[in-house]
Design a protein around this motif. Structure first.
Motif, PDB file in Angstrom:
ATOM      1  N   THR A  34       9.266   1.702   2.801  1.00 46.43           N
ATOM      2  CA  THR A  34      10.283   0.888   2.129  1.00 46.43           C
ATOM      3  C   THR A  34      10.591   1.464   0.751  1.00 46.43           C
ATOM      4  N   LEU A  35       9.553   1.847   0.036  1.00 50.43           N
ATOM      5  CA  LEU A  35       9.743   2.457  -1.283  1.00 50.43           C
ATOM      6  C   LEU A  35      10.520   3.767  -1.158  1.00 50.43           C
ATOM      7  N   MET A 204      -7.552   3.513 -15.458  1.00 46.07           N
ATOM      8  CA  MET A 204      -6.520   4.344 -16.074  1.00 46.07           C
ATOM      9  C   MET A 204      -5.136   4.090 -15.501  1.00 46.07           C
ATOM     10  N   ALA A 205      -5.059   3.481 -14.341  1.00 44.65           N
ATOM     11  CA  ALA A 205      -3.761   3.337 -13.674  1.00 44.65           C
ATOM     12  C   ALA A 205      -2.988   2.129 -14.193  1.00 44.65           C
ATOM     13  N   THR A 206      -1.685   2.288 -14.299  1.00 37.57           N
ATOM     14  CA  THR A 206      -0.803   1.172 -14.604  1.00 37.57           C
ATOM     15  C   THR A 206      -0.578   0.405 -13.311  1.00 37.57           C
ATOM     16  N   ILE A 207      -0.518  -0.910 -13.397  1.00 39.67           N
ATOM     17  CA  ILE A 207      -0.291  -1.740 -12.202  1.00 39.67           C
ATOM     18  C   ILE A 207       1.002  -2.520 -12.393  1.00 39.67           C
ATOM     19  N   LEU A 208       1.905  -2.397 -11.434  1.00 36.59           N
ATOM     20  CA  LEU A 208       3.187  -3.100 -11.497  1.00 36.59           C
ATOM     21  C   LEU A 208       3.314  -3.997 -10.270  1.00 36.59           C
ATOM     22  N   LYS A 209       3.563  -5.271 -10.486  1.00 40.26           N
ATOM     23  CA  LYS A 209       3.718  -6.200  -9.370  1.00 40.26           C
ATOM     24  C   LYS A 209       5.115  -6.060  -8.774  1.00 40.26           C
ATOM     25  N   ALA A 210       5.218  -6.216  -7.459  1.00 41.28           N
ATOM     26  CA  ALA A 210       6.516  -6.024  -6.803  1.00 41.28           C
ATOM     27  C   ALA A 210       6.605  -6.827  -5.512  1.00 41.28           C
ATOM     28  N   THR A 211       7.828  -7.027  -5.075  1.00 37.45           N
ATOM     29  CA  THR A 211       8.082  -7.560  -3.739  1.00 37.45           C
ATOM     30  C   THR A 211       9.015  -6.568  -3.068  1.00 37.45           C
ATOM     31  N   ARG A 212       8.778  -6.354  -1.802  1.00 34.11           N
ATOM     32  CA  ARG A 212       9.579  -5.391  -1.024  1.00 34.11           C
ATOM     33  C   ARG A 212       9.635  -4.015  -1.676  1.00 34.11           C
ATOM     34  N   ALA A 213       8.574  -3.660  -2.355  1.00 35.06           N
ATOM     35  CA  ALA A 213       8.443  -2.331  -2.984  1.00 35.06           C
ATOM     36  C   ALA A 213       9.574  -2.008  -3.952  1.00 35.06           C
TER      37      ALA A 213
END
Length: 416
Positions: A34-35, A204-213
């Motif tokens: 999807t991404l 170290m990783a950034t985390i971004l919340k998402a729906t449907r990528a």
């Protein structure tokens, strides 16, 4: 061997003209395809060459395809999309496909690789440092891991035979950026719990919340996760986010470091050049450290963690004020890499070296390690050294002890 601080030329570096490559990984059903389709349809101005390392047909919307070229019947194909992008399938030899794309260099600006859901990212990462034809023409921009918020805990909890690390843990551990996808399917409490656990595995990783990528294009492209020049900025991001630190169990950041926040766009890089040559392995006793808690304060109480997940993969941050002895830090890091390389997934750091007026930045992936001089220390700026380690069965107390042993003592004479 990497240059030592005394021999490296800190003058301006020529622009890196190699093709940037982003690797997208994640468990089956996490939203990778999807991404990819979002990237192929987005108006970002880049001409992408997408390599799908999955089994089955390339899952690209059929209306995008303008030309289909079979390289080997039933094996590999390259499709030209009507927006100027290329999409390829590869079954066995990723290096061969990358070399084929080099011959088409004028047709794209960037490469995006989608791995299989069961893939351990390490071999793909190492390809860009070990395979000469690839390393000369391409550079790894970053690894983006998609996580299914509803099912990730089930995957992270899976036990493998013989104490092996499961692939879901590895995919999180190697990531520069994490997309916590399908957040619409879980509660806010679930999202918070999962986020904290992900930070515990990879600080170290950034985390971004998402729906449907659905994430911004620049969260996936232009990560800079392996650029030595960007390590300092990424570690500073950790520092800023320290307060609300996320309690992860391991890292213990009692002070400055850690984790950047989830919803931000910071990447973390980790170059691979150890600063001064340590990468190559020497052996020693102080090099036993095992990455795990890093900061002195491991005794923190992490907010909501009453549920203990003994993830074997954790991240450890160690921060010390003062300067490091070049010979000691070189020897310790070299020994650490030699003795624990299999368990050290990624590491990066910014070091203050006694007798040098520039910061030294370094990064590593298993045995691969490199470093180089960074910008000069500013007048009045506190000289602080920081290392972040991500790996399996890391012992934070030992790591901190080994790192502290490399610090210059007040009565130590300057290195000659």
């Amino acid at each position: 061997m990497a240059d030592t601080p005394s021999s490296a030329d800190a003058s301006a570096v020529e622009p890196d003209m190699r093709i940037p490559v982003t690797v997208i990984t994640g468990w089956l059903g996490s939203g990778k395809t999807t991404l990819l389709n979002h990237l192929l349809k987005a108006d970002h101005g880049h001409r992408l060459a997408v390599i799908e390392n999955e089994f089955g047909e390339v899952d690209v919307d059929s209306e995008l395809v303008s030309i289909r070229e079979d390289l080997e019947p039933g094996q590999e194909q390259i499709m030209m999309l009507n927006n100027g992008c290329l999409c390829c399938t590869v079954r066995d030899d990723l290096v061969d496909m990358l070399n084929r794309l080099i011959e088409r260099r004028d047709q794209f600006d960037r490469i995006v690789i989608e791995t299989t859901g069961l893939a351990n990212p390490a071999p793909i990462i190492q390809t860009f440092f070990i395979e000469e034809s690839v390393a000369i023409n391409m550079k790894l921009d970053g690894l983006v891991t998609l996580v299914d918020a509803k099912h990730v805990e089930q995957h992270l909890n899976e036990k493998k035979q013989g104490g092996a690390v499961n692939e879901a843990l590895e995919q999180v551990a190697y990531a520069d950026r994490i997309v916590l996808n399908k957040t619409d399917l879980v509660s806010p409490e679930d999202i918070e719990r999962v986020t904290e656990r992900l930070k515990g595995i990879n600080g170290m990783a950034t985390i971004l919340k998402a729906t449907r990528a659905q994430v911004p294009t620049d969260y996936v492209l232009g990560v800079g996760g392996f650029d030595l020049e960007r390590i300092d900025a990424d570690l500073l991001v950790e520092k800023e986010d320290d307060h609300h630190h996320h309690g992860d169990d391991h890292h213990n950041h009692d002070e400055h470091d850690h984790h950047h926040s989830h919803d931000e766009d910071h990447h973390h890089d980790q170059g691979d050049d150890h600063h001064q040559s340590h990468a190559h392995a020497h052996s020693d006793e102080s090099g036993h450290s095992s990455p795990e808690d890093g900061h002195a304060g491991h005794k923190r109480k992490h907010h909501h963690h009453d549920h203990h997940h003994d993830d074997s993969v954790t991240s450890v941050s160690v921060v010390l004020d003062g300067e490091m002895d070049i010979n000691k830090i070189n020897f310790w890091l070299g020994a650490l890499v030699e003795m624990r390389s299999e368990d050290l997934y990624r590491m990066k750091g910014v070091l203050a070296i006694q007798g040098f007026d520039r910061r030294f930045v370094c990064q590593g992936v298993h045995m691969l390690f490199e470093g180089m001089p960074d910008r000069p220390w500013k007048e009045g700026e506190k000289r602080t050294s920081k290392m972040v380690f991500i790996g399996k069965d890391l012992d934070g107390a030992l790591l901190k002890e080994g790192f502290e042993a490399c610090r210059v003592k007040p009565d130590d004479a300057p290195a000659s």
